[in-house]
Write a protein that holds these residues in place. Structure first.
Motif, PDB file in Angstrom:
ATOM      1  N   ASP A   6       0.831  -1.204   0.000  1.00  0.00           N
ATOM      2  CA  ASP A   6       0.000   0.000   0.000  1.00  0.00           C
ATOM      3  C   ASP A   6       0.864   1.252   0.000  1.00  0.00           C
ATOM      4  O   ASP A   6       0.562   2.232  -0.688  1.00  0.00           O
ATOM      5  N   GLN A   7       1.956   1.221   0.778  1.00  0.00           N
ATOM      6  CA  GLN A   7       2.846   2.379   0.829  1.00  0.00           C
ATOM      7  C   GLN A   7       3.557   2.584  -0.510  1.00  0.00           C
ATOM      8  O   GLN A   7       3.706   3.720  -0.981  1.00  0.00           O
ATOM      9  N   LEU A   8       3.996   1.507  -1.141  1.00  0.00           N
ATOM     10  CA  LEU A   8       4.644   1.627  -2.450  1.00  0.00           C
ATOM     11  C   LEU A   8       3.672   2.191  -3.478  1.00  0.00           C
ATOM     12  O   LEU A   8       4.045   3.011  -4.323  1.00  0.00           O
ATOM     13  N   ARG A   9       2.406   1.725  -3.402  1.00  0.00           N
ATOM     14  CA  ARG A   9       1.388   2.248  -4.316  1.00  0.00           C
ATOM     15  C   ARG A   9       1.179   3.740  -4.081  1.00  0.00           C
ATOM     16  O   ARG A   9       1.068   4.528  -5.026  1.00  0.00           O
ATOM     17  N   ALA A  10       1.116   4.132  -2.816  1.00  0.00           N
ATOM     18  CA  ALA A  10       0.928   5.548  -2.481  1.00  0.00           C
ATOM     19  C   ALA A  10       2.108   6.388  -2.954  1.00  0.00           C
ATOM     20  O   ALA A  10       1.939   7.527  -3.403  1.00  0.00           O
ATOM     21  N   MET A  11       3.332   5.831  -2.876  1.00  0.00           N
ATOM     22  CA  MET A  11       4.510   6.556  -3.368  1.00  0.00           C
ATOM     23  C   MET A  11       4.402   6.779  -4.867  1.00  0.00           C
ATOM     24  O   MET A  11       4.768   7.848  -5.379  1.00  0.00           O
ATOM     25  N   GLY A  12       3.903   5.791  -5.599  1.00  0.00           N
ATOM     26  CA  GLY A  12       3.697   5.954  -7.033  1.00  0.00           C
ATOM     27  C   GLY A  12       2.665   7.027  -7.333  1.00  0.00           C
ATOM     28  O   GLY A  12       2.831   7.832  -8.263  1.00  0.00           O
ATOM     29  N   VAL A  13       1.595   7.076  -6.538  1.00  0.00           N
ATOM     30  CA  VAL A  13       0.566   8.109  -6.716  1.00  0.00           C
ATOM     31  C   VAL A  13       1.154   9.484  -6.433  1.00  0.00           C
ATOM     32  O   VAL A  13       0.924  10.442  -7.182  1.00  0.00           O
ATOM     33  N   PHE A  14       1.949   9.596  -5.357  1.00  0.00           N
ATOM     34  CA  PHE A  14       2.583  10.868  -5.006  1.00  0.00           C
ATOM     35  C   PHE A  14       3.487  11.356  -6.141  1.00  0.00           C
ATOM     36  O   PHE A  14       3.448  12.528  -6.531  1.00  0.00           O
ATOM     37  N   ALA A  15       4.306  10.459  -6.699  1.00  0.00           N
ATOM     38  CA  ALA A  15       5.195  10.839  -7.808  1.00  0.00           C
ATOM     39  C   ALA A  15       4.388  11.311  -9.007  1.00  0.00           C
ATOM     40  O   ALA A  15       4.779  12.259  -9.699  1.00  0.00           O
ATOM     41  N   CYS A  16       3.248  10.675  -9.261  1.00  0.00           N
ATOM     42  CA  CYS A  16       2.394  11.073 -10.390  1.00  0.00           C
ATOM     43  C   CYS A  16       1.781  12.448 -10.152  1.00  0.00           C
ATOM     44  O   CYS A  16       1.675  13.262 -11.069  1.00  0.00           O
ATOM     45  N   VAL A  17       1.383  12.743  -8.907  1.00  0.00           N
ATOM     46  CA  VAL A  17       0.831  14.066  -8.576  1.00  0.00           C
ATOM     47  C   VAL A  17       1.872  15.149  -8.835  1.00  0.00           C
ATOM     48  O   VAL A  17       1.573  16.201  -9.416  1.00  0.00           O
ATOM     49  N   VAL A  18       3.118  14.891  -8.413  1.00  0.00           N
ATOM     50  CA  VAL A  18       4.186  15.872  -8.625  1.00  0.00           C
ATOM     51  C   VAL A  18       4.440  16.055 -10.122  1.00  0.00           C
ATOM     52  O   VAL A  18       4.583  17.180 -10.612  1.00  0.00           O
ATOM     53  N   LYS A  19       4.477  14.959 -10.859  1.00  0.00           N
ATOM     54  CA  LYS A  19       4.733  15.031 -12.301  1.00  0.00           C
ATOM     55  C   LYS A  19       3.633  15.803 -13.020  1.00  0.00           C
ATOM     56  O   LYS A  19       3.907  16.646 -13.882  1.00  0.00           O
ATOM     57  N   GLN A  20       2.362  15.544 -12.649  1.00  0.00           N
ATOM     58  CA  GLN A  20       1.234  16.215 -13.300  1.00  0.00           C
ATOM     59  C   GLN A  20       0.943  17.586 -12.707  1.00  0.00           C
ATOM     60  O   GLN A  20       0.197  18.376 -13.282  1.00  0.00           O
ATOM     61  N   ASN A  21       1.529  17.863 -11.524  1.00  0.00           N
ATOM     62  CA  ASN A  21       1.320  19.127 -10.817  1.00  0.00           C
ATOM     63  C   ASN A  21      -0.153  19.356 -10.465  1.00  0.00           C
ATOM     64  O   ASN A  21      -0.598  20.487 -10.352  1.00  0.00           O
ATOM     65  N   SER A  22      -0.906  18.267 -10.320  1.00  0.00           N
ATOM     66  CA  SER A  22      -2.302  18.389  -9.902  1.00  0.00           C
ATOM     67  C   SER A  22      -2.850  17.026  -9.502  1.00  0.00           C
ATOM     68  O   SER A  22      -2.396  15.994 -10.004  1.00  0.00           O
ATOM     69  N   PHE A  23      -3.834  17.046  -8.601  1.00  0.00           N
ATOM     70  CA  PHE A  23      -4.483  15.807  -8.182  1.00  0.00           C
ATOM     71  C   PHE A  23      -5.338  15.256  -9.325  1.00  0.00           C
ATOM     72  O   PHE A  23      -5.367  14.047  -9.561  1.00  0.00           O
TER      73      PHE A  23
END
Length: 309
Positions: free
Chosen positions: A3-20
């Motif tokens: 779950d934490q690894l999945r959340a880290m992937g989501v966090f990286a995607c948010v930073v890359k897209q600069n939006s939720f």
């Protein structure tokens, strides 16, 4: 842990897209699910990772450090996927790669060294030249090119990394010449251009904070078509050079060269892989491009490389 690894992937995607919402679209989940993942991650880490406002997102200091770890994790996963593909694919035959001498020796060969070692049945030919080589005429599988932008209709252009330009000089030169505080001061100085670079005499600056723009036309008494020669002239105190950051990183770190006008940004370049359209691309060509993308995606951030998208 998963779950934490999945959340880290989501966090990286948010930073890359600069939006939720942008991350939600890319990941195929709801915006609220993205928000929940980030909240859970911040609770788990006991730290605020993102500053949120109605206009934009920005990373906290903790978030910047954590984002680098997330990128490294994703790059490691990508490398693992590539290695699995390598086990499935018995790559044989000839691969023809075209690029410039400096790019080949300093960056492309280091990027591909492990991959080439793993595929001993592959015969690789490097065709290096300071001029762009015609892919069709010379039967090139992949061309590696550094340019602000490539206008190409016949072939695919795959961005690998965005690279900044910097203006540099030796300490001896700077100590013996007029001070340089703003771009206009350069008119009193010697420029050492790589004359094979398109529009080498034109300089476009943008201030990092104020976004003020300055355009200059420069002349040169000494020049070369080779970055190694330009660096030698520069290190010997004969002028200032506008070069790619990746070509002078070591010299800047050890003090042989000093960045001039660090508050003024020059236009960046992109390292591209140019190849046949995906449907016409051989497996060995595609695997080579994947190896290049994996290598450049794991290069540390900062001014050396920025992963292209």
């Amino acid at each position: 842990m998963l779950d934490q690894l999945r959340a880290m992937g989501v966090f990286a995607c948010v930073v890359k897209q600069n939006s939720f919402s942008g991350a939600a679209r890319e990941l195929g989940i709801t915006t609220s699910a993205v928000s929940q993942q980030i909240r859970s991650l911040e609770q788990e880490m006991d730290a605020i990772l993102l500053y949120r406002s109605t206009r934009k997102l920005s990373l906290t200091e903790e978030g910047q450090v954590f984002y680098q770890s997330c990128k490294e994790m994703l790059a490691a996963a990508e490398r693992g996927k590539i290695r699995m593909n390598e086990l499935r694919d018995d790559l044989i035959g000839e691969l023809h790669i075209a690029t410039t001498p400096e790019l080949a020796a300093n960056h492309i060969i280091p990027a591909l060294s492990q991959w080439l070692f793993a595929h001993r049945g592959l015969s690789v030919k490097f065709d290096v030249d300071t001029q762009f080589i015609d892919l069709q005429k010379n039967n090139i599988d992949i061309a590696l090119r550094m340019a602000p932008k490539i206008e190409e209709t016949t072939f695919d252009t795959i961005p690998l990394a965005r690279v900044e330009q910097v203006l540099v000089a030796s300490a001896d030169y700077l100590n013996q010449t007029a001070s340089i505080n703003i771009p206009e001061d350069l008119k009193q100085h010697n420029i050492l251009p790589v004359y094979s670079m398109q529009h080498w005499h034109r300089f476009f600056f943008q201030h990092n904070l104020s976004d003020q723009r300055v355009e200059l036309e420069m002349k040169a008494r000494m020049s070369s078509n080779n970055i190694c020669v330009v660096k030698a002239l520069c290190k010997n105190g004969l002028g200032l050079a506008r070069v790619l950051y990746l070509d002078v990183q070591k010299e800047l770190m050890n003090g042989e060269l000093i960045e001039v006008l660090p508050d003024w940004k020059l236009p960046s370049y992109t390292l591209y892989a140019v190849a046949a359209p995906l449907a016409q691309r051989s497996v060995k060509t595609q695997r080579c491009i994947e190896a290049l993308k994996a290598y450049f995606s794991q290069i540390p951030g900062g001014r050396l490389y920025k992963e292209a998208s």
